[in-house]
Design a protein around this motif. Structure first.
Motif, PDB file in Angstrom:
ATOM      1  N   VAL A  82     111.437  51.937  43.150  1.00 60.40           N
ATOM      2  CA  VAL A  82     111.161  52.416  41.795  1.00 60.40           C
ATOM      3  C   VAL A  82     110.288  53.668  41.778  1.00 60.40           C
ATOM      4  O   VAL A  82     110.600  54.631  41.050  1.00 60.40           O
ATOM      5  CB  VAL A  82     110.543  51.290  40.940  1.00 60.40           C
ATOM      6  CG1 VAL A  82     109.984  51.845  39.624  1.00 60.40           C
ATOM      7  CG2 VAL A  82     111.580  50.220  40.654  1.00 60.40           C
ATOM      8  N   PRO A  83     109.158  53.737  42.521  1.00 53.12           N
ATOM      9  CA  PRO A  83     108.292  54.924  42.401  1.00 53.12           C
ATOM     10  C   PRO A  83     109.023  56.234  42.632  1.00 53.12           C
ATOM     11  O   PRO A  83     108.823  57.201  41.880  1.00 53.12           O
ATOM     12  CB  PRO A  83     107.223  54.681  43.478  1.00 53.12           C
ATOM     13  CG  PRO A  83     107.165  53.208  43.617  1.00 53.12           C
ATOM     14  CD  PRO A  83     108.561  52.736  43.438  1.00 53.12           C
ATOM     15  N   MET A  84     109.860  56.297  43.657  1.00 54.36           N
ATOM     16  CA  MET A  84     110.563  57.539  43.938  1.00 54.36           C
ATOM     17  C   MET A  84     111.550  57.895  42.835  1.00 54.36           C
ATOM     18  O   MET A  84     111.715  59.062  42.477  1.00 54.36           O
ATOM     19  CB  MET A  84     111.283  57.424  45.285  1.00 54.36           C
ATOM     20  CG  MET A  84     112.062  58.659  45.706  1.00 54.36           C
ATOM     21  SD  MET A  84     111.004  60.054  46.139  1.00 54.36           S
ATOM     22  CE  MET A  84     110.388  59.523  47.725  1.00 54.36           C
ATOM     23  N   ILE A 102     113.974  53.942  30.325  1.00 51.26           N
ATOM     24  CA  ILE A 102     113.933  54.056  31.789  1.00 51.26           C
ATOM     25  C   ILE A 102     113.493  52.729  32.401  1.00 51.26           C
ATOM     26  O   ILE A 102     114.080  52.252  33.382  1.00 51.26           O
ATOM     27  CB  ILE A 102     113.006  55.208  32.219  1.00 51.26           C
ATOM     28  CG1 ILE A 102     113.626  56.559  31.838  1.00 51.26           C
ATOM     29  CG2 ILE A 102     112.735  55.145  33.720  1.00 51.26           C
ATOM     30  CD1 ILE A 102     112.703  57.742  32.079  1.00 51.26           C
ATOM     31  N   ALA A 103     112.436  52.134  31.820  1.00 49.48           N
ATOM     32  CA  ALA A 103     111.975  50.835  32.328  1.00 49.48           C
ATOM     33  C   ALA A 103     113.069  49.779  32.178  1.00 49.48           C
ATOM     34  O   ALA A 103     113.240  48.912  33.056  1.00 49.48           O
ATOM     35  CB  ALA A 103     110.717  50.406  31.574  1.00 49.48           C
ATOM     36  N   THR A 104     113.854  49.870  31.090  1.00 51.29           N
ATOM     37  CA  THR A 104     114.905  48.886  30.848  1.00 51.29           C
ATOM     38  C   THR A 104     116.015  48.995  31.876  1.00 51.29           C
ATOM     39  O   THR A 104     116.463  47.971  32.435  1.00 51.29           O
ATOM     40  CB  THR A 104     115.496  49.069  29.436  1.00 51.29           C
ATOM     41  OG1 THR A 104     114.456  48.892  28.463  1.00 51.29           O
ATOM     42  CG2 THR A 104     116.598  48.050  29.175  1.00 51.29           C
ATOM     43  N   TYR A 105     116.468  50.213  32.187  1.00 56.37           N
ATOM     44  CA  TYR A 105     117.575  50.273  33.151  1.00 56.37           C
ATOM     45  C   TYR A 105     117.110  50.013  34.582  1.00 56.37           C
ATOM     46  O   TYR A 105     117.869  49.502  35.395  1.00 56.37           O
ATOM     47  CB  TYR A 105     118.402  51.561  33.017  1.00 56.37           C
ATOM     48  CG  TYR A 105     117.801  52.882  33.412  1.00 56.37           C
ATOM     49  CD1 TYR A 105     117.423  53.163  34.721  1.00 56.37           C
ATOM     50  CD2 TYR A 105     117.693  53.915  32.464  1.00 56.37           C
ATOM     51  CE1 TYR A 105     116.924  54.400  35.078  1.00 56.37           C
ATOM     52  CE2 TYR A 105     117.206  55.157  32.807  1.00 56.37           C
ATOM     53  CZ  TYR A 105     116.819  55.398  34.117  1.00 56.37           C
ATOM     54  OH  TYR A 105     116.319  56.634  34.462  1.00 56.37           O
ATOM     55  N   HIS A 106     115.843  50.280  34.873  1.00 55.05           N
ATOM     56  CA  HIS A 106     115.343  49.880  36.191  1.00 55.05           C
ATOM     57  C   HIS A 106     115.199  48.357  36.286  1.00 55.05           C
ATOM     58  O   HIS A 106     115.450  47.774  37.349  1.00 55.05           O
ATOM     59  CB  HIS A 106     114.004  50.562  36.495  1.00 55.05           C
ATOM     60  CG  HIS A 106     114.160  51.945  37.036  1.00 55.05           C
ATOM     61  ND1 HIS A 106     114.738  52.206  38.266  1.00 55.05           N
ATOM     62  CD2 HIS A 106     113.821  53.149  36.509  1.00 55.05           C
ATOM     63  CE1 HIS A 106     114.753  53.515  38.476  1.00 55.05           C
ATOM     64  NE2 HIS A 106     114.210  54.109  37.429  1.00 55.05           N
ATOM     65  N   PHE A 107     114.806  47.744  35.174  1.00 52.97           N
ATOM     66  CA  PHE A 107     114.758  46.277  35.162  1.00 52.97           C
ATOM     67  C   PHE A 107     116.161  45.705  35.381  1.00 52.97           C
ATOM     68  O   PHE A 107     116.341  44.738  36.140  1.00 52.97           O
ATOM     69  CB  PHE A 107     114.180  45.783  33.834  1.00 52.97           C
ATOM     70  CG  PHE A 107     114.216  44.292  33.687  1.00 52.97           C
ATOM     71  CD1 PHE A 107     113.335  43.480  34.384  1.00 52.97           C
ATOM     72  CD2 PHE A 107     115.155  43.681  32.855  1.00 52.97           C
ATOM     73  CE1 PHE A 107     113.380  42.098  34.259  1.00 52.97           C
ATOM     74  CE2 PHE A 107     115.205  42.309  32.718  1.00 52.97           C
ATOM     75  CZ  PHE A 107     114.313  41.511  33.430  1.00 52.97           C
ATOM     76  N   GLY A 108     117.155  46.280  34.732  1.00 51.15           N
ATOM     77  CA  GLY A 108     118.527  45.831  34.948  1.00 51.15           C
ATOM     78  C   GLY A 108     118.956  46.006  36.395  1.00 51.15           C
ATOM     79  O   GLY A 108     119.646  45.143  36.962  1.00 51.15           O
ATOM     80  N   ARG A 109     118.535  47.089  37.030  1.00 49.94           N
ATOM     81  CA  ARG A 109     118.865  47.308  38.441  1.00 49.94           C
ATOM     82  C   ARG A 109     118.218  46.241  39.324  1.00 49.94           C
ATOM     83  O   ARG A 109     118.853  45.712  40.251  1.00 49.94           O
ATOM     84  CB  ARG A 109     118.393  48.702  38.863  1.00 49.94           C
ATOM     85  CG  ARG A 109     118.726  49.069  40.297  1.00 49.94           C
ATOM     86  CD  ARG A 109     118.444  50.541  40.538  1.00 49.94           C
ATOM     87  NE  ARG A 109     117.037  50.844  40.418  1.00 49.94           N
ATOM     88  CZ  ARG A 109     116.173  50.847  41.436  1.00 49.94           C
ATOM     89  NH1 ARG A 109     116.600  50.530  42.654  1.00 49.94           N
ATOM     90  NH2 ARG A 109     114.920  51.161  41.244  1.00 49.94           N
ATOM     91  N   LEU A 110     116.972  45.882  39.035  1.00 47.91           N
ATOM     92  CA  LEU A 110     116.295  44.847  39.810  1.00 47.91           C
ATOM     93  C   LEU A 110     116.955  43.483  39.607  1.00 47.91           C
ATOM     94  O   LEU A 110     117.058  42.686  40.545  1.00 47.91           O
ATOM     95  CB  LEU A 110     114.813  44.782  39.430  1.00 47.91           C
ATOM     96  CG  LEU A 110     113.982  46.034  39.742  1.00 47.91           C
ATOM     97  CD1 LEU A 110     112.524  45.813  39.351  1.00 47.91           C
ATOM     98  CD2 LEU A 110     114.079  46.407  41.203  1.00 47.91           C
TER      99      LEU A 110
END
Length: 285
Positions: free
Chosen positions: A177-179, A47-55
């Motif tokens: 990200v939080p939501m 999850i952290a990885t795909y959010h990092f990719g989104r950022l």
């Protein structure tokens, strides 16, 4: 890029993220379903990885927006107040959009066509059971059509700074990200609080006021400063008028003092020359 713009971008992402759930909720659910066979610890890392990719994807878009602003807009607006006014207008526009005006819906529909075009590529990242796939999914997610993202990109364009635009979009993404990583219960609590206190609308009002301040406050200050400048110039003119008689008298005194010497000496010299000429004539006789 100012700290105020970065804070505005973060609040824009955080307080606008309930709107993102309508568009991104299905995608988050699909990602979660594809990670059912992995351990809870690895799931968190994915999850952290795909959010990092989104950022990262948002940052790339912000960099491109900043380059457009620098190469296209800035040369047309050098030496005037147009960049500041344009930034203020964009803040007002984004604020009004956050208040519920559907100005960016058509742009979202255009973006949806591009998102559908990416469908074959998106299918290849499932299931999200490896870090490269999770990162690729996040990079693609950044191109999901969203009016909130487009509003942030408009701010990045008028900021006229490529690195600043990338930072602005990265911070905007952090606000969402939080939501998007919260559990179902936390999502409900966040949505209830944001909706109850109308925090998104409040942020929209603040952005509208900020945009108006960016446009009009420097104009007001310049007008006030210009008025003081005219007053000072009038004061200097008055002081010169009061002091000019004494200056003229002083200058006249100096002129009369220096001018009388040659005028008074000239007759004395001519008389002396006449006496010498008379004596010479007498001796000659």
């Amino acid at each position: 890029m100012t700290t105020a713009l970065l804070v505005a971008a973060f609040l824009m992402g955080f307080l606008g993220s309930p709107h993102c759930l309508g568009m991104c909720g299905g995608l988050v659910a699909a990602f979660s379903l594809s990670m059912q066979d992995v351990s809870p610890a690895k799931r968190r890392r994915l999850i952290a990885t795909y959010h990092f990719g989104r950022l990262v994807s948002y940052s790339v878009l912000g960099l491109i927006a900043g380059v457009i602003g620098t190469t296209v807009l800035e040369p047309l607006m050098k030496g005037n107040s147009t960049p500041r006014i344009l930034l203020g207008l964009v803040l007002v526009f984004v604020g009004v959009t956050m208040l519920g005006m559907p100005f960016l819906n058509k742009l979202e529909r255009v973006g949806m066509r591009f998102w559908q075009y990416l469908s074959p590529i998106r299918q290849k990242v499932f299931p999200l059971n490896t870090y490269p796939r999770a990162l690729a999914a996040g990079l693609l997610w950044g191109y999901l059509p969203c009016g909130l993202v487009y509003g942030a990109l408009l701010i990045a364009v008028v900021a006229h700074n490529p690195l600043g635009g990338a930072a602005l979009m990265f911070v905007f993404g952090l606000g969402t990200v939080p939501m998007l990583v919260a559990t179902h219960e936390t999502v409900g609590w966040l949505r209830e609080k944001i909706g109850r206190f109308r925090l998104r609308q409040l942020n929209g009002v603040l952005m509208v006021l900020s945009g108006m301040a960016v446009i009009f406050v420097p104009m007001i200050m310049m007008a006030m400063h210009g008025g003081h400048g005219d007053h000072d110039a009038h004061g200097d003119h008055t002081q010169m008028s009061h002091s000019s008689p004494s200056v003229m008298v002083s200058d006249a005194g100096n002129l009369s003092h220096h001018g009388t010497s040659p005028m008074t000496d000239a007759p004395h010299d001519s008389l002396h020359s006449t006496d010498e000429h008379s004596e010479t004539m007498a001796h000659a006789q």
